[in-house]
Design a protein around this motif. Structure first.
Motif, PDB file in Angstrom:
ATOM      1  N   LEU A 173      -1.055   1.719   6.563  1.00 55.37           N
ATOM      2  CA  LEU A 173      -2.282   1.876   7.341  1.00 55.37           C
ATOM      3  C   LEU A 173      -3.367   0.925   6.856  1.00 55.37           C
ATOM      4  O   LEU A 173      -4.126   0.362   7.662  1.00 55.37           O
ATOM      5  CB  LEU A 173      -2.773   3.331   7.236  1.00 55.37           C
ATOM      6  CG  LEU A 173      -1.900   4.393   7.910  1.00 55.37           C
ATOM      7  CD1 LEU A 173      -2.434   5.784   7.610  1.00 55.37           C
ATOM      8  CD2 LEU A 173      -1.835   4.172   9.418  1.00 55.37           C
ATOM      9  N   ILE A 174      -3.457   0.737   5.538  1.00 55.79           N
ATOM     10  CA  ILE A 174      -4.455  -0.186   4.989  1.00 55.79           C
ATOM     11  C   ILE A 174      -4.208  -1.603   5.514  1.00 55.79           C
ATOM     12  O   ILE A 174      -5.138  -2.300   5.938  1.00 55.79           O
ATOM     13  CB  ILE A 174      -4.410  -0.168   3.446  1.00 55.79           C
ATOM     14  CG1 ILE A 174      -4.925   1.174   2.918  1.00 55.79           C
ATOM     15  CG2 ILE A 174      -5.246  -1.304   2.857  1.00 55.79           C
ATOM     16  CD1 ILE A 174      -4.718   1.364   1.433  1.00 55.79           C
ATOM     17  N   GLU A 194     -13.276   0.181   3.001  1.00 54.08           N
ATOM     18  CA  GLU A 194     -13.260   0.994   4.217  1.00 54.08           C
ATOM     19  C   GLU A 194     -11.837   1.190   4.744  1.00 54.08           C
ATOM     20  O   GLU A 194     -11.501   2.260   5.255  1.00 54.08           O
ATOM     21  CB  GLU A 194     -14.148   0.357   5.287  1.00 54.08           C
ATOM     22  CG  GLU A 194     -15.638   0.437   4.961  1.00 54.08           C
ATOM     23  CD  GLU A 194     -16.505  -0.068   6.100  1.00 54.08           C
ATOM     24  OE1 GLU A 194     -16.008  -0.121   7.242  1.00 54.08           O
ATOM     25  OE2 GLU A 194     -17.680  -0.422   5.839  1.00 54.08           O
ATOM     26  N   SER A 195     -10.987   0.174   4.621  1.00 59.21           N
ATOM     27  CA  SER A 195      -9.605   0.342   5.080  1.00 59.21           C
ATOM     28  C   SER A 195      -8.873   1.367   4.230  1.00 59.21           C
ATOM     29  O   SER A 195      -8.081   2.161   4.754  1.00 59.21           O
ATOM     30  CB  SER A 195      -8.874  -1.000   5.048  1.00 59.21           C
ATOM     31  OG  SER A 195      -8.776  -1.498   3.718  1.00 59.21           O
ATOM     32  N   PHE A 203      -4.178   9.713   7.149  1.00 57.63           N
ATOM     33  CA  PHE A 203      -2.893  10.293   6.787  1.00 57.63           C
ATOM     34  C   PHE A 203      -3.027  11.731   6.296  1.00 57.63           C
ATOM     35  O   PHE A 203      -2.170  12.573   6.578  1.00 57.63           O
ATOM     36  CB  PHE A 203      -2.209   9.452   5.706  1.00 57.63           C
ATOM     37  CG  PHE A 203      -0.853   9.967   5.330  1.00 57.63           C
ATOM     38  CD1 PHE A 203       0.233   9.779   6.176  1.00 57.63           C
ATOM     39  CD2 PHE A 203      -0.651  10.658   4.145  1.00 57.63           C
ATOM     40  CE1 PHE A 203       1.488  10.275   5.851  1.00 57.63           C
ATOM     41  CE2 PHE A 203       0.596  11.146   3.807  1.00 57.63           C
ATOM     42  CZ  PHE A 203       1.666  10.963   4.657  1.00 57.63           C
ATOM     43  N   THR A 204      -4.105  12.026   5.576  1.00 55.54           N
ATOM     44  CA  THR A 204      -4.305  13.400   5.096  1.00 55.54           C
ATOM     45  C   THR A 204      -4.960  14.289   6.145  1.00 55.54           C
ATOM     46  O   THR A 204      -5.232  15.456   5.875  1.00 55.54           O
ATOM     47  CB  THR A 204      -5.161  13.414   3.818  1.00 55.54           C
ATOM     48  OG1 THR A 204      -6.457  12.853   4.084  1.00 55.54           O
ATOM     49  CG2 THR A 204      -4.487  12.647   2.696  1.00 55.54           C
ATOM     50  N   ASN A 205      -5.240  13.736   7.328  1.00 64.10           N
ATOM     51  CA  ASN A 205      -5.864  14.518   8.417  1.00 64.10           C
ATOM     52  C   ASN A 205      -7.205  15.088   7.993  1.00 64.10           C
ATOM     53  O   ASN A 205      -7.563  16.218   8.353  1.00 64.10           O
ATOM     54  CB  ASN A 205      -4.936  15.655   8.860  1.00 64.10           C
ATOM     55  CG  ASN A 205      -3.789  15.181   9.728  1.00 64.10           C
ATOM     56  OD1 ASN A 205      -3.291  15.908  10.586  1.00 64.10           O
ATOM     57  ND2 ASN A 205      -3.348  13.954   9.533  1.00 64.10           N
ATOM     58  N   GLY A 231      -1.667   7.378  12.044  1.00 64.58           N
ATOM     59  CA  GLY A 231      -1.785   7.986  10.722  1.00 64.58           C
ATOM     60  C   GLY A 231      -1.894   9.497  10.799  1.00 64.58           C
ATOM     61  O   GLY A 231      -1.239  10.219  10.030  1.00 64.58           O
ATOM     62  N   VAL A 232      -2.700  10.005  11.711  1.00 63.12           N
ATOM     63  CA  VAL A 232      -2.880  11.447  11.860  1.00 63.12           C
ATOM     64  C   VAL A 232      -1.583  12.105  12.314  1.00 63.12           C
ATOM     65  O   VAL A 232      -1.190  13.160  11.795  1.00 63.12           O
ATOM     66  CB  VAL A 232      -4.014  11.738  12.855  1.00 63.12           C
ATOM     67  CG1 VAL A 232      -4.035  13.213  13.245  1.00 63.12           C
ATOM     68  CG2 VAL A 232      -5.361  11.346  12.253  1.00 63.12           C
ATOM     69  N   PHE A 233      -0.896  11.497  13.290  1.00 64.98           N
ATOM     70  CA  PHE A 233       0.333  12.095  13.810  1.00 64.98           C
ATOM     71  C   PHE A 233       1.422  12.147  12.741  1.00 64.98           C
ATOM     72  O   PHE A 233       2.089  13.174  12.563  1.00 64.98           O
ATOM     73  CB  PHE A 233       0.823  11.311  15.026  1.00 64.98           C
ATOM     74  CG  PHE A 233       2.044  11.901  15.678  1.00 64.98           C
ATOM     75  CD1 PHE A 233       1.922  12.960  16.566  1.00 64.98           C
ATOM     76  CD2 PHE A 233       3.309  11.404  15.406  1.00 64.98           C
ATOM     77  CE1 PHE A 233       3.044  13.514  17.174  1.00 64.98           C
ATOM     78  CE2 PHE A 233       4.434  11.953  16.004  1.00 64.98           C
ATOM     79  CZ  PHE A 233       4.301  13.012  16.882  1.00 64.98           C
TER      80      PHE A 233
END
Length: 478
Positions: A173-174, A194-195, A203-205, A231-233
């Motif tokens: 993701l970064i 910020e990334s 990722f940790t929601n 990331g959220v999913f």
């Protein structure tokens, strides 16, 4: 000749006795031990957030704001009573990033992994602790089915997978977010920071943002929003799902029923929720109803993904139509997958309730899914989790309505968001809340992250075998 007196047995020291007591408590009351460890971690972070070094002003943060922030961070919720971007110093930001990692991975998982590093092996107690987080049903004393859970023998591999998957997913993701932030004109150092922040929170929601502008800075950017959704999913699926997928990625027939249900129901809720938002918010100029077709689809899908526990928002959720707010409440209440970074009653719990209704409508004795029969005790557990969760939400909502006299729709929205560790807010959660309301919401986040199964197991007394059966009678239902 005088008798030789045997030397007295050496009594264990205070530390050894304390360790024996902790081991016995963890073995006899695993759910209560889990809650105690989780509460202790939250109190530790609250104490650290209270220190002057944690705030930009160099003054101590008051206890209630520090406690609320600590619980929101460790429970990976995302609700705030202070401006996370402006209130906290670099040390405070470090505590936030560390706290969401500990909370996202799981306190007991972190404890077990550290124990494995120190001892170079995973003992039975660490295996049981990690297994309890991978399968909350283990928190109840008694036999536990291994068919859908990670076996005790696989715990070492699972713990390694948890840590490696977190590092790999967040690193990916970064790398995906960094170029976009650089193209936005941010200095390289700020873009890297910020990334990292965005990837950790996605990722940790968690839903915290590194700047006061939040997601609105990229509110119409398809690349940025899709990366956050990804990331959220992925984070909401759960570590047991990753464990099975990595072992049988090319052979879906070997996927467990839990994996199939988690992926299929999560995808269904994502796209169905997006379609419902697209229809309900059409023409709403306060949200995305006035945008072009592409933006409307993007915003509807983004909102659907974030309600599942992500917590990011491109606009004020209170501007949604009342019908959309009700849909949001429902999606937040469901949440994500079991043993994941998401909250809620979990998608498999919802699946069990619907499968039971389908089985009853078809006159079948057992619930079935993907060619497998599901035992009745899973339905009983699902009903218990749903009922306990709804009761907690109702009681907390009533208490906060009495304390604040705010509108029901606003209070209920934030209570469900707190319980489901989602982080979206309709404006109720703010610095103006009285201390009692902040404390109640913090406890709600704490209970939501612990989970209904663990809480019920902690409140229950030790199970005792019953040597008789009571007579059966069927009451009228419906």
């Amino acid at each position: 000749m005088a008798k030789r007196v045997a030397p007295a047995e050496r009594r264990p020291g205070a530390f050894a006795r304390m360790r024996q007591g902790v081991d016995g408590f963890a073995q006899n009351y695993p759910a209560r031990f889990a809650i105690a460890v989780f509460a202790a971690i939250n109190l530790l972070f609250a104490a650290l957030f209270m220190t002057p070094a944690a705030s930009v002003s160099g003054t101590a943060t008051n206890f209630f704001d520090a406690l609320f922030t600590a619980v929101s961070v460790v429970s990976v919720t995302g609700l705030t009573v202070v401006d996370m971007a402006d209130h906290w110093s670099p040390f405070g930001d470090f505590l936030t990033l560390l706290g969401v990692q500990v909370g996202g991975i799981g306190v007991l998982t972190v404890t077990s992994f550290l124990g494995m590093i120190v001892a170079r092996r995973l003992g039975l107690r660490q295996r049981l602790m990690a297994a309890g987080e991978a399968n909350p049903g283990r928190m109840r004393r008694g036999a536990v089915s291994e068919s859908q859970a990670i076996r005790l023998g696989d715990m070492s591999a699972l713990l390694r997978l948890v840590v490696i998957s977190v590092l790999v997913f967040e690193a990916a993701l970064i790398l995906l977010l960094l170029p976009r932030l650089l193209l936005a004109g941010k200095p390289f150092g700020d873009a890297v920071y910020e990334s990292v922040y965005w990837s950790f929170m996605a990722f940790t929601n968690s839903g915290f943002t590194p700047t006061s502008a939040g997601v609105t800075e990229f509110a119409t950017d398809p690349w940025f929003l899709c990366i956050l959704m990804l990331g959220v999913f992925v984070g909401s699926l759960g570590f047991p799902v990753y464990f099975v997928l990595l072992r049988n990625l090319g052979n879906p027939r070997h996927w467990s029923l839990h994996v199939k249900l988690t992926i299929s129901v999560s995808a269904m809720l994502l796209f169905a929720g997006g379609a419902v938002y697209l229809a309900l918010e059409y023409g709403n100029q306060q949200s995305w109803g006035g945008e072009d077709a592409g933006q409307q689809v993007l915003q509807a899908l983004f909102m659907s993904a974030m309600t599942r526990s992500g917590g990011f928002a491109t606009f004020d959720p209170s501007q949604l139509h009342q019908s959309s707010m009700l849909v949001t409440n429902m999606l937040m209440f469901v949440g994500g997958g079991s043993a994941s970074t998401a909250g809620g009653i979990k998608v498999t719990t919802l699946a069990m309730l619907f499968l039971a209704a389908i089985a009853e409508a078809r006159g079948r004795e057992h619930m079935e899914a993907f060619g497998k029969a599901i035992p009745a005790d899973i339905l009983r557990l699902s009903v218990a989790v749903t009922l306990w969760s709804a009761t907690i939400v109702a009681v907390v909502t009533i208490a906060l309505l009495q304390l604040t006299e705010q509108p029901l729709s606003v209070v209920l929205f934030d209570v469900i968001s707190a319980f489901a560790t989602c982080g979206l807010t309709a404006g109720f959660t703010s610095s103006e809340l009285p201390a009692a309301a902040k404390t109640i919401l913090a406890l709600t986040m704490l209970v939501g992250r612990i989970g209904g199964v663990t809480l019920a197991a902690a409140l229950a007394s030790r199970q005792r075998p019953r040597l008789f059966n009571r007579p059966t009678e069927r009451p009228l239902v419906g």
